[in-house]
Scaffold this active site. Structure first.
Site, mmCIF file in Angstrom:
data_model
loop_
_atom_site.group_PDB
_atom_site.id
_atom_site.type_symbol
_atom_site.label_atom_id
_atom_site.label_comp_id
_atom_site.label_asym_id
_atom_site.label_seq_id
_atom_site.Cartn_x
_atom_site.Cartn_y
_atom_site.Cartn_z
ATOM 1 N N LYS A 133 70.777 21.727 68.066
ATOM 2 C CA LYS A 133 70.242 23.212 67.639
ATOM 3 C C LYS A 133 68.778 23.167 68.067
ATOM 4 C CE LYS A 133 69.445 25.821 63.291
ATOM 5 N NZ LYS A 133 70.064 25.620 61.670
ATOM 6 N N SER A 160 73.382 29.004 60.324
ATOM 7 C CA SER A 160 72.365 29.202 61.639
ATOM 8 C C SER A 160 72.484 27.932 62.458
ATOM 9 C CB SER A 160 70.986 29.122 61.109
ATOM 10 O OG SER A 160 70.421 27.887 60.549
ATOM 11 N N SER A 220 73.368 25.573 56.545
ATOM 12 C CA SER A 220 73.289 25.911 57.825
ATOM 13 C C SER A 220 74.128 24.755 58.657
ATOM 14 C CB SER A 220 72.199 26.282 58.408
ATOM 15 O OG SER A 220 71.618 27.413 57.798
#
Length: 589
Positions: free
Chosen positions: A131, A224, A246
């Protein structure tokens, strides 16, 4: 800068027929998505996949290790195959914000080690993605924020050092909801100012509904931490982060297995924060064993994160000793039926909340039948005391997080300030750790930058969450933070998850999909999600007539107390082996 951009690039698509196949239905649509806003340049060069008998599509870590050991493929060829898939599908999905230009070199080095008889473990030579809020020093770390576009931090995250020491190759930085979804409440999942929108590979079309037709996906990508690249086999697995759902939500929505660890099992040093009270990194993969191997490689005690070291590490370093196909036999699994399965009316409220759709409820009944067939004892109901508490001050459902402008100072009496307070405290500390290289001085400077660059797309959906964070006073509001933190812990742990586990002598609680995320993250406790089926993608307002939405993947989560990952891995692995429900998105072969 030692990286080439490879962010959402839907502008390269033409009107190709059939953009996606459902999880369970291999039929296609007849409309191509429009160009994505603010798409950065394409990767510098296309890399053709090598002629090889081994394919990376749906391959597990074990599959890859066996193929490399047998000489059917090299780590370099794995990287080349994934780069070819990124080049082929990356634009359509908006899966990556950056792709490494050193991955092939690292693969060659690891291939030489293997040839010399050195294999570091189950991650040796495996390409994965991170990420883009996790520090790397050979690719930018932007958090998706325009203020950090192109920024390469001066140090790498502890978990990155651990992964590389275990032999993993960091191939790419995944797209994300900007700043881990702490910018604005109206920001769609998977959107950021640097790369635009990302798309779920099980239905990678934009939402056609009026008022929602800004480019956002019609099938939600989830939280996310993007799972789209792993689901579409653009890399073997990825590392996300979770503050409130997330990793669980994108894993569910992209038919992935994921582990949301106990807070403190993995160092947060070198990760753009929301709040240290709840933040953790976590692995996302196609299979439980792969997620477990990543977890084992990432966890460590780190002087830079004093929360670490609270849980004993895996004996094998990869949790392989907990991959037990018969682990459900005799396991006591609780069903937190109130709110999570069936609606409840909180004290003082006139209307019920929570519950499942008919399709979701039917899916969970099938899950329970499978668990019983494998020897598990289903305790139903095993309600969470704080969820059904009659006193308002003791009811978990009445103490959510403060999120939006109405919950700024003066309107935050009945919500927890954990996230908005933590973002001010920990974001400023993170910026300070960057030294002279920091693009900004503090959260106030970020808000000012965003306002000054609004015309360039810095805050397409506003910045309400940043605003209510920045009005916090870290010193003056400390007592309020302490009181809210104590209440969160009481309602989520003592009178929450722990109470339900202890009263019924349970190994774990079983939740539909990601539904545990709020209480789980306040507790800082672990969960493992496993793919299971798909349910209708029902939107409100409904989609226009003639638009045939594809189903949404739907998984299950096993939830336990602090440091219970070993037992949860056993249960999740046994369920996975009993069902083998993971199906790839058919449009991305």
């Amino acid at each position: 800068m030692s990286a080439s951009s490879c962010a959402p690039l839907l502008n390269r698509l033409t009107a190709a027929l059939g953009l996606a196949a459902a999880l369970l239905v291999a039929s296609c649509d007849k409309a191509a998505p429009p160009a994505v806003e603010q798409a950065p340049p394409a990767a510098e060069a296309s890399v053709a996949a090598p002629a090889a008998t081994f394919s990376v599509v749906e391959a597990s870590f074990t599959d890859m290790q066996a193929a490399m050991e047998d000489g059917r493929v090299t780590s370099r060829q794995l990287v080349e195959q994934y780069l070819a898939r990124i080049d082929q599908y990356g634009e359509q999905l908006g899966a990556a914000l950056a792709v490494s230009d050193t991955a092939l070199q690292k693969a060659d080095e690891l291939d030489k080690e293997r040839a010399a008889g050195k294999v570091r473990g189950p991650l040796h030579g495996i390409p994965i993605a991170l990420k883009d809020n996790i520090h790397t020093t050979d690719m930018p770390t932007t958090g998706g924020a325009l203020a950090f576009k192109g920024y390469v931090p001066p140090y790498e995250a502890t978990l990155v050092s651990n992964l590389e020491a275990a032999g993993a190759i960091i191939l790419a930085k995944t797209t994300l909801t900007e700043l881990a979804n702490w910018v604005a409440t109206g920001m769609p999942n998977g959107y950021n100012a640097v790369g635009g929108y990302s798309y779920n590979p099980y239905d990678p079309r934009p939402d056609p509904r009026e008022g929602f037709d800004d480019g956002r996906p019609v099938l939600d990508t989830g939280g996310s931490s993007s799972g789209v690249g792993t689901a579409a086999n653009l890399w073997a697995a990825n590392v996300g982060t979770e503050t409130s759902g997330s990793t669980q939500i994108p894993a569910n929505n992209n038919a992935l297995a994921a582990i949301k660890p106990t807070v403190g099992r993995i160092s947060r040093h070198g990760i753009i924060p929301i709040t240290a009270d709840q933040d953790t990194a976590g692995p996302m993969a196609k299979y439980v064993a792969d997620a477990a191997a990543l977890l084992g490689a990432m966890e460590s005690q780190d002087a830079n994160d004093t929360t670490t070291g609270i849980c004993p590490p895996s004996a094998s370093g990869a949790y392989s000793e907990h991959l037990l196909a018969d682990a459900l036999a005799g396991a006591r699994i609780g069903i937190p039926r109130s709110f999570y399965y069936q609606p409840v009316t909180p004290p003082g409220s006139d209307s019920p909340t929570g519950g499942l759709s008919a399709a979701e409820a039917a899916a969970m009944e099938r899950v329970m039948a499978i668990l019983r067939d494998k020897g598990a004892v289903i305790v139903d109901p095993a309600d969470i005391p704080s969820v059904i508490a009659e006193a308002p001050e003791d009811n978990q459902l009445l103490f959510g997080n403060c999120y939006d402008l109405p919950q700024g100072k003066g309107g935050d009496e009945h919500c927890s300030i954990m996230l908005k307070y933590g973002m001010k405290r920990d974001f400023n500390s993170w910026l300070a750790s960057l030294g002279d290289s920091a693009p900004l001085a503090n959260l106030t400077a970020l808000r000012e930058f965003n306002l000054a660059h609004e015309a360039q797309g810095a805050i397409k959906y506003g910045q309400a969450e940043l605003d209510i964070s920045d009005e916090m006073d870290v010193e003056a509001d400390r007592d309020r933070w302490r009181a809210d933190r104590d209440k969160d812990i009481r309602l989520s742990r003592t009178e929450g998850i722990d109470a339900a586990l202890q009263v019924h002598n349970l190994d774990a609680l079983l939740f539909p999909a990601w539904k545990s995320e709020n209480i789980l993250n306040k507790a800082g406790y672990p969960a493992i999600i496993v793919p299971f089926t798909a349910v209708p993608n029902t939107l409100d307002p409904p989609l226009p007539e003639g638009f045939d939405p594809r189903p949404l993947p739907f998984g299950i989560s096993f939830v336990g107390t602090a440091c219970s990952e070993p037992r949860l891995i056993e249960l999740a692995y046994a369920f996975e082996q009993a069902t083998k429900a993971r199906r790839p998105p058919a449009r991305f072969p």
